[in-house]
Scaffold this active site. Structure first.
Site, PDB file in Angstrom:
ATOM      1  N   LYS A 107       0.868  -1.188   0.000  1.00  0.00           N
ATOM      2  CA  LYS A 107       0.000   0.000   0.000  1.00  0.00           C
ATOM      3  C   LYS A 107       0.897   1.229   0.000  1.00  0.00           C
ATOM      4  O   LYS A 107       1.631   1.486   0.954  1.00  0.00           O
ATOM      5  CB  LYS A 107      -0.915   0.001   1.223  1.00  0.00           C
ATOM      6  CG  LYS A 107      -1.870   1.181   1.263  1.00  0.00           C
ATOM      7  CD  LYS A 107      -2.778   1.107   2.488  1.00  0.00           C
ATOM      8  CE  LYS A 107      -3.743   2.265   2.536  1.00  0.00           C
ATOM      9  NZ  LYS A 107      -4.619   2.207   3.733  1.00  0.00           N
ATOM     10  N   LYS A 139      -1.961  -1.541  -3.961  1.00  0.00           N
ATOM     11  CA  LYS A 139      -2.825  -0.367  -3.938  1.00  0.00           C
ATOM     12  C   LYS A 139      -1.961   0.883  -3.982  1.00  0.00           C
ATOM     13  O   LYS A 139      -1.038   1.005  -3.177  1.00  0.00           O
ATOM     14  CB  LYS A 139      -3.669  -0.377  -2.657  1.00  0.00           C
ATOM     15  CG  LYS A 139      -4.604   0.810  -2.520  1.00  0.00           C
ATOM     16  CD  LYS A 139      -5.309   0.805  -1.166  1.00  0.00           C
ATOM     17  CE  LYS A 139      -6.257   1.986  -1.060  1.00  0.00           C
ATOM     18  NZ  LYS A 139      -6.867   2.108   0.278  1.00  0.00           N
TER      19      LYS A 139
END
Length: 320
Positions: free
Chosen positions: A191, A244
């Site tokens: 992330k 992400k």
């Protein structure tokens, strides 16, 4: 002589030899549930996305069910926030109540529960803080409590998004000790500290009150680091790993899918969604064509799970 155009001559032949497909089973739709009554609040930076109170949630659940999308990612927005994010792991917290309600209406719907403190803390960071420092190890027990609480409410999959070191091992242990050995963990493993999250922070009321998240989310310049993060999460017990955002990180998705024999999720995040929506509303692009091209790109890179705010539109387009 090779003539590639022979296999492009019409839609029937193109469909026959098409290498990459999106199926409705691949799609996960994020849902924002806010504490209160009679609320259906538009997220201005994300056209078509709303915050729902539980008493207004039926219209969204029915729409999801009718589309054929079977998996949702749930984010709760509490009325009360404090330093320790206590509503994140309260048995009567907004997310826990929402999960119970969804399961009562659609028990077959797969509920993926986001695990992070940022929506629940008064400071907006993903962990406990002390003198401006985000504390790693002290945050882990709270993430474990939140995970167990969400599973008790009926969550099918736990998705830690906090990026604290060691949280997958801690959560896996907590789930197992509470008899939840069959609950999968979908880890936000890679992330990045991205500028693409701004609309989400409007939707989830989760912007940090000071500083930023670069001390715990990844530097967007790093690709090899993502492989280390994912390898550690798998060793600690992750069942699905996530990259992400998606569009600017297709190279990472490709590397991950090629190296690890695990399901890979790509999160087509709020900023990516908002850019497409804004351009489409201005008549600059063909929305359907661009959305499908973007998602096919993620799938082609190796993603097997597509988390996207476009999910319901895509599901309906696939029916066509």
């Amino acid at each position: 002589m090779y003539r590639g155009r022979r296999l492009r001559v019409n839609e029937g032949i193109r469909s026959l030899v098409r290498e990459t497909h999106i199926q409705v089973e691949n799609l996960v739709y994020p849902v924002f549930i806010i504490e209160g009554t009679n609320i259906k609040a538009p997220v201005d930076s994300m056209p078509g996305i709303y915050q729902y109170s539980i008493d207004r949630l039926d219209e969204e659940l029915d729409r999801i069910h009718e589309s054929g999308v079977s998996s949702i990612l749930v984010f709760g927005i509490p009325a009360h926030k404090d330093e320790a994010g206590s509503q994140a792991y309260a048995e009567d917290g907004i997310t826990q109540k929402a999960i119970r309600y969804i399961k009562s209406r659609y028990p077959e719907m797969i509920i993926i529960a986001d695990v992070c403190l940022c929506e629940y803390t008064s400071h907006g960071h993903c962990g406990l803080i002390h003198e401006g420092e985000i504390l790693n190890d002290e945050t882990l027990p709270l993430l474990c409590k939140m995970s167990v609480s969400l599973c008790n409410a009926g969550a099918d999959i736990i998705a830690p998004s906090d990026m604290m070191d060691g949280r997958i091992e801690a959560i896996r242990k907590a789930l197992d000790e509470n008899g939840m050995i069959n609950v999968p963990i979908m880890s936000y493993s890679a992330k990045y500290a991205s500028g693409f999250y701004s609309p989400f922070r409007d939707a989830a009321h989760s912007a940090p009150c000071f500083g930023d998240r670069r001390s715990y989310q990844m530097d967007y310049a790093n690709g090899k680091e993502a492989l280390r993060e994912i390898e550690h999460d798998i060793e600690e017990g992750a069942d699905i790993v996530m990259v992400k955002p998606a569009l600017a990180y297709l190279d990472v998705i490709k590397e991950v899918s090629g190296r690890f024999d695990y399901p890979v999720a790509a999160y087509n995040v709020s900023g990516e969604y908002a850019m497409v929506k804004a351009a489409a509303q201005n008549g600059w692009i063909d929305e359907k064509r661009i959305v499908m091209e973007n998602l096919i790109g993620m799938k082609r890179a190796g993603a097997s799970v597509l988390i996207t705010y476009h999910a319901l539109d895509v599901a309906n387009w696939l029916k066509e």
